[in-house]
Design a protein around this motif. Structure first.
Motif, PDB file in Angstrom:
ATOM      1  N   PHE A 183       0.801  -1.224   0.000  1.00 42.56           N
ATOM      2  CA  PHE A 183       0.000   0.000   0.000  1.00 42.56           C
ATOM      3  C   PHE A 183       0.838   1.283   0.000  1.00 42.56           C
ATOM      4  CE2 PHE A 183      -2.671  -3.296   1.790  1.00 42.56           C
ATOM      5  CZ  PHE A 183      -3.723  -3.236   0.894  1.00 42.56           C
TER       6      PHE A 183
ATOM      7  N   GLN B  14      -0.973  -3.979  -8.423  1.00 40.88           N
ATOM      8  CA  GLN B  14      -2.311  -3.544  -8.024  1.00 40.88           C
ATOM      9  C   GLN B  14      -2.291  -2.179  -7.353  1.00 40.88           C
ATOM     10  OE1 GLN B  14      -4.720  -5.461  -5.013  1.00 40.88           O
ATOM     11  NE2 GLN B  14      -6.086  -3.817  -5.659  1.00 40.88           N
TER      12      GLN B  14
ATOM     13  N   TYR C  95     -12.943  -6.426   6.261  1.00 39.40           N
ATOM     14  CA  TYR C  95     -12.321  -5.975   5.017  1.00 39.40           C
ATOM     15  C   TYR C  95     -13.077  -6.521   3.796  1.00 39.40           C
ATOM     16  CZ  TYR C  95      -8.403  -4.989   1.778  1.00 39.40           C
ATOM     17  OH  TYR C  95      -7.604  -4.534   0.755  1.00 39.40           O
TER      18      TYR C  95
ATOM     19  N   ALA D 180      -9.834  -4.183  -1.511  1.00 43.14           N
ATOM     20  CA  ALA D 180      -8.960  -3.147  -2.082  1.00 43.14           C
ATOM     21  C   ALA D 180      -9.755  -2.109  -2.880  1.00 43.14           C
ATOM     22  CB  ALA D 180      -7.907  -3.804  -2.974  1.00 43.14           C
TER      23      ALA D 180
ATOM     24  N   ASP E 148      -9.698   1.946  -2.537  1.00 38.71           N
ATOM     25  CA  ASP E 148      -9.459   2.856  -3.665  1.00 38.71           C
ATOM     26  C   ASP E 148     -10.545   3.919  -3.752  1.00 38.71           C
ATOM     27  OD1 ASP E 148      -7.089   1.761  -4.488  1.00 38.71           O
ATOM     28  OD2 ASP E 148      -8.005   0.371  -5.906  1.00 38.71           O
TER      29      ASP E 148
ATOM     30  N   THR F 108      -6.579   0.923   4.717  1.00 41.68           N
ATOM     31  CA  THR F 108      -6.555  -0.534   4.626  1.00 41.68           C
ATOM     32  C   THR F 108      -6.530  -1.143   6.028  1.00 41.68           C
ATOM     33  OG1 THR F 108      -5.353  -0.380   2.552  1.00 41.68           O
ATOM     34  CG2 THR F 108      -5.324  -2.509   3.654  1.00 41.68           C
TER      35      THR F 108
END
Lengths: 323, 127
Positions: free
Chosen positions: A38, A57, B11, B17, B21, B58
């Motif tokens: 990240f 990613q 999560y 993810a 974003d 995250t």
């Protein structure tokens, strides 16, 4: 079993080992932080081989296109040659093919390399002067449309490299270049996304290349190019861009002047403020900003607060060298 | 294809993810616009800052991370010297909660996210 090469090091990877773990195991100090994919501190680039998709990613499109990857997420499936993103490729020889003035202080230089350079319009190369100084110049050419590489070099007051280029460079001369470098270019994949291109001075070089590249790749969405200068003699490529706009209805070109004397067809004001007034909401847009570093930073914040996503804002600030 | 089971992690329930974003741009915009805390972020490169915000989100979303309390302390020590205190931490949590509400995240999941973020308070503030 796969291996990676980093500089002079050849490292065999153990089963399931990441590139970061392998480098650290060898005692090579590469930067890293979160080890979870990240923070992007361990961003690297593969100069040979393709990193797996999961190692890319969350990266911006142009980084993916340049084989950037996160070392902490990278379990290679083939051999890779890797480097840190700040390390430069080796210099290659280039020959001057053409020299053509575009405006009072901008000269277009055509270069040819022995081996064809694979680049995206909007990227830049480093040019070495005979005195050993290095400067970055954007590529205004489009592969397949132009022969060789085209640079638009603005003469800076007291500029030692731009002075050398303007005064002495002639067809047939050879010099050394490094590149291509930079992440400010067009990637296909979202053909209807609106594009906003804002530049000052010779920031028009990468932007005109990016616009032509997008059109060549069949971009269907609107492409708005705003070019700013203080006075009208700083505008150039006007005929070429007007012809491009006439041929492609989705492309619009707006010259902007921040000085007093505003001829018809030009907008009055600073270029990013003119663009902002025209397009106050940039949610879903892709934005390219090239030229004066202050304009680039201000326009970046403007575009982000107006709704453009961080990964959709591409920058090429022309920092002036102090040496 | 993943199926969301009742036992799925926070999560996964938030959308992984992709959810991070979506959240990072909204959250970072709120932080920049918030005059209570934006002076802590001036002069920091926006790309690097966004990457850090993404790492933070995250973690708060219950996702994979390797940050330790010590990392949190080190990472914020400079800001603590600049005067970072509880009121600033509260402002960040407020921006986080309003980001989630903008993304229509249900209240119970928002509570879980805020609780994870809250658990870092003493490390972030260096006490």
């Amino acid at each position: 079993m796969v291996a990676i090469r980093f500089g002079t090091h050849e490292i065999d990877l153990t089963d399931g080992e990441t590139v970061l773990d392998a480098l650290l195991r060898e005692g090579i100090a590469v930067p890293y932080s979160c080890r979870s994919g990240f923070c992007q501190t361990c961003l690297m680039c593969a100069s040979q081989g393709k990193p797996p998709r999961e190692a890319m990613q969350g990266l911006r499109d142009t980084w993916k296109a340049s084989n950037y990857f996160l070392a902490c997420r990278c379990k290679p499936v083939m051999d890779l040659e890797v480097r840190l993103t700040g390390d430069l490729p080796a210099p290659v020889r280039a020959r001057v093919q053409s020299v053509q003035p575009l405006s009072q202080d901008i000269l277009e230089i055509g270069l040819a390399t022995d081996e064809r350079l694979h680049y995206h319009p909007g990227q830049f190369i480093n040019v070495e002067s005979p005195g050993g100084l290095t400067r970055s110049y954007s590529l205004a050419s489009v592969p397949g449309e132009d022969d060789g590489l085209l640079l638009q070099v603005r003469r800076l007051p007291g500029g030692r490299v731009s002075g050398w280029i303007h005064e002495t460079l002639k067809p047939g001369d050879t010099l050394h270049i490094q590149g291509p470098l930079g992440d400010c270019f067009y990637c296909e994949g979202q053909p209807v996304q609106p594009l906003l291109l804002i530049g000052t001075g010779s920031g028009l070089a990468p932007l005109s290349g990016i616009a032509r590249d997008a059109l060549r790749q069949g971009h269907k969405g609107p492409i708005h190019l705003f070019h700013g200068s203080r006075s009208r003699d700083g505008l150039y490529l006007q005929d070429c861009l007007k012809r491009l706009a006439a041929r492609h209805p989705q492309f619009q070109y707006t010259p902007c002047l921040s000085g007093q004397d505003i001829p018809p067809g030009c907008a009055r004001g600073r270029v990013h403020e003119v663009a902002q007034a025209r397009f106050p909401c940039l949610s879903g847009w892709r934005v390219f900003l090239c030229g004066h570093p202050d304009m680039v930073q201000q326009a970046r914040m403007m575009a982000f607060m107006a709704g453009a996503a961080i990964n959709d804002i591409y920058l090429d600030p022309f920092n002036v060298a102090l040496t | 294809m993943s199926t969301i089971t009742p036992n799925a992690s926070l999560y996964e329930r938030l959308g992984g993810a992709a959810a991070v974003d979506a959240a990072v741009n909204i959250f970072y915009r709120k932080v920049i616009a918030d005059s209570r805390i934006n002076h802590f972020f001036t002069g920091v490169d926006m790309d690097r800052q966004a990457a850090k915000q993404k790492a933070f989100l995250t973690m708060a979303f219950g996702g994979p991370h390797n940050y330790t309390g010590l990392d949190m302390r080190r990472g914020h020590a400079r800001l603590v010297e600049m005067g970072l205190n509880d009121s600033h931490f509260d402002a960040v949590l407020e921006n986080l909660a309003s980001t989630l509400s903008e993304l229509a995240v249900p209240a119970d999941m928002t509570d879980e996210v805020i609780a994870i973020a809250e658990s870092t308070r003493s490390d972030v503030l260096g006490r």
